[in-house]
Design an enzyme around this catalytic site. Structure first.
Site, PDB file in Angstrom:
ATOM      1  N   LYS A 173       0.852  -1.187   0.000  1.00  0.00           N
ATOM      2  CA  LYS A 173       0.000   0.000   0.000  1.00  0.00           C
ATOM      3  C   LYS A 173       0.895   1.248   0.000  1.00  0.00           C
ATOM      4  O   LYS A 173       2.039   1.178   0.476  1.00  0.00           O
ATOM      5  CB  LYS A 173      -0.952  -0.009   1.197  1.00  0.00           C
ATOM      6  N   TYR A 202      -4.249   4.144   6.337  1.00  0.00           N
ATOM      7  CA  TYR A 202      -4.608   3.497   7.596  1.00  0.00           C
ATOM      8  C   TYR A 202      -5.856   4.117   8.220  1.00  0.00           C
ATOM      9  O   TYR A 202      -6.737   3.404   8.713  1.00  0.00           O
ATOM     10  CB  TYR A 202      -3.452   3.595   8.599  1.00  0.00           C
TER      11      TYR A 202
END
Length: 364
Positions: free
Chosen positions: A133, A217
């Site tokens: 990511k 996140y």
């Protein structure tokens, strides 16, 4: 594995409903194996300090090869992990990996601006793909990566380690079971002070900026907590170090998300301070998670005496992630975090940047 199956079922409510790839798209490209061979592409900090050590702990996969542009790194890794010469590639020889039966999965661990190229090339080589990511810099790049893997009939998974963490699984189940009632507010922060000045995270052209990195996140936190997809966003971004975060690059981002149920989320992410927590407010109680995204496990508590603190040593999150994904491939089952999940986050990131640029509420 029971808790992981539970997590897959709970994540299917809201955040990943309807996006898992059909089993037919996950057919292995090589004969049945007890362990899948993984090649790491890019040998920076994350590969060196976390993924390679994690692959020494995995049960369903192992470190089979590497791709690096630095001969000295290649030699060091060869000796340290006993990697045969035929499984060591440069970026120029990368496509020859298609002819190597030792390698089943290519894990792309490069700056975000390079993800699309190497995911597409890995798919064309007939290898399953894991990508770190953020999945890519734009939603279009994410979609191109998904399309390439579907066309090649290989699996694509995004490296969202927290989905595989038993602590994350525990609190998501707690929320889905309605223990604090209807979710009203999520407050989530993920930030650290980054003293570097010349890393890809400080370079816009390489996919830098905190929203792409730590910001994913907090977006995930809001989506997992509510079980919904946001419908609108407002945002503010700034830097206290304009000599480092140039050309509008965000050192700090503050985001406000709106959800269909009426729930709201206040998100903060930064390279200029240390923060790591999530509070979820419901009609009947609260969930507290702190630390929220630590490598050594998340922990917290909630109303009614609920606690979660399953301890383990670094890099077990990464080991669990790769084991889960390898097992899914071997069993021809959907992976826990398919490319579509990464795509959704990048669509939100793009809306956040637009909201910050225009100072307007942007619909998603």
């Amino acid at each position: 594995m029971t808790s992981r199956r539970t997590m897959l079922q709970t994540l299917a409510v809201g955040t990943t409903a309807g996006i898992l790839a059909p089993d037919s798209l996950l057919a292995a490209t090589s004969p049945k194996k007890d362990k899948l061979g993984v090649a790491l592409v890019g040998l920076g900090y994350y590969s060196t300090d976390l993924l390679a050590p994690a692959l020494q702990k995995t049960k369903n996969c192992y470190l089979a090869g590497i791709v690096t542009g630095t001969p000295a790194k290649a030699e060091k890794w060869k000796k340290q992990y006993n990697i045969p010469d035929k499984n060591i590639y440069s970026y120029q020889t990368f496509d020859q990996i298609a002819n190597n039966p030792d390698i089943d999965v290519i894990y792309v661990v490069l700056p975000p601006s390079m993800h699309k190229e190497y995911v597409v090339r890995a798919a064309k080589a007939g290898k399953h793909v894991w990508v770190e990511k953020p999945m890519a810099v734009t939603a279009k790049e994410c979609q191109d990566m998904i399309d390439a893997c579907k066309k090649a009939n290989v699996s694509l998974s995004v490296g969202y380690r927290l989905h595989h963490d038993p602590n994350t699984q525990a609190y998501v189940k707690f929320l889905r079971d309605g223990k604090i009632g209807k979710i009203k507010m999520v407050n989530c922060s993920a930030a650290y002070y980054d003293a570097r000045t010349d890393h890809w995270k400080q370079k816009k052209e390489m996919g830098g900026g905190v929203m792409y990195d730590m910001g994913v996140y907090v977006i995930q936190g809001a989506r997992l907590a509510t079980g919904e997809e946001p419908i609108a966003v407002t945002a503010q971004q700034y830097t206290t170090r304009p000599d480092v975060y140039k050309n509008g690059l965000d050192e700090t981002s503050m985001v406000q998300l709106e959800f269909p149920s009426g729930a709201r989320a206040a998100l903060q992410t930064s390279y200029g301070m240390n923060m790591n927590f999530m509070h979820v407010i419901g009609e009947k109680g609260i969930l507290r998670v702190e630390p929220y995204s630590g490598y050594n496990g998340v922990k917290g508590n909630g109303s009614g005496g609920f606690t979660f603190d399953n301890p383990y040593e670094v890099p077990m999150q990464q080991a669990m992630q790769m084991d889960d994904d390898a097992l899914a491939i071997m069993n021809k089952k959907p992976v826990l975090v398919p490319g579509e999940e990464g795509l959704r986050d990048i669509k939100i990131v793009e809306a956040i940047y637009e909201a910050a640029r225009t100072s307007k509420r942007v619909k998603i």
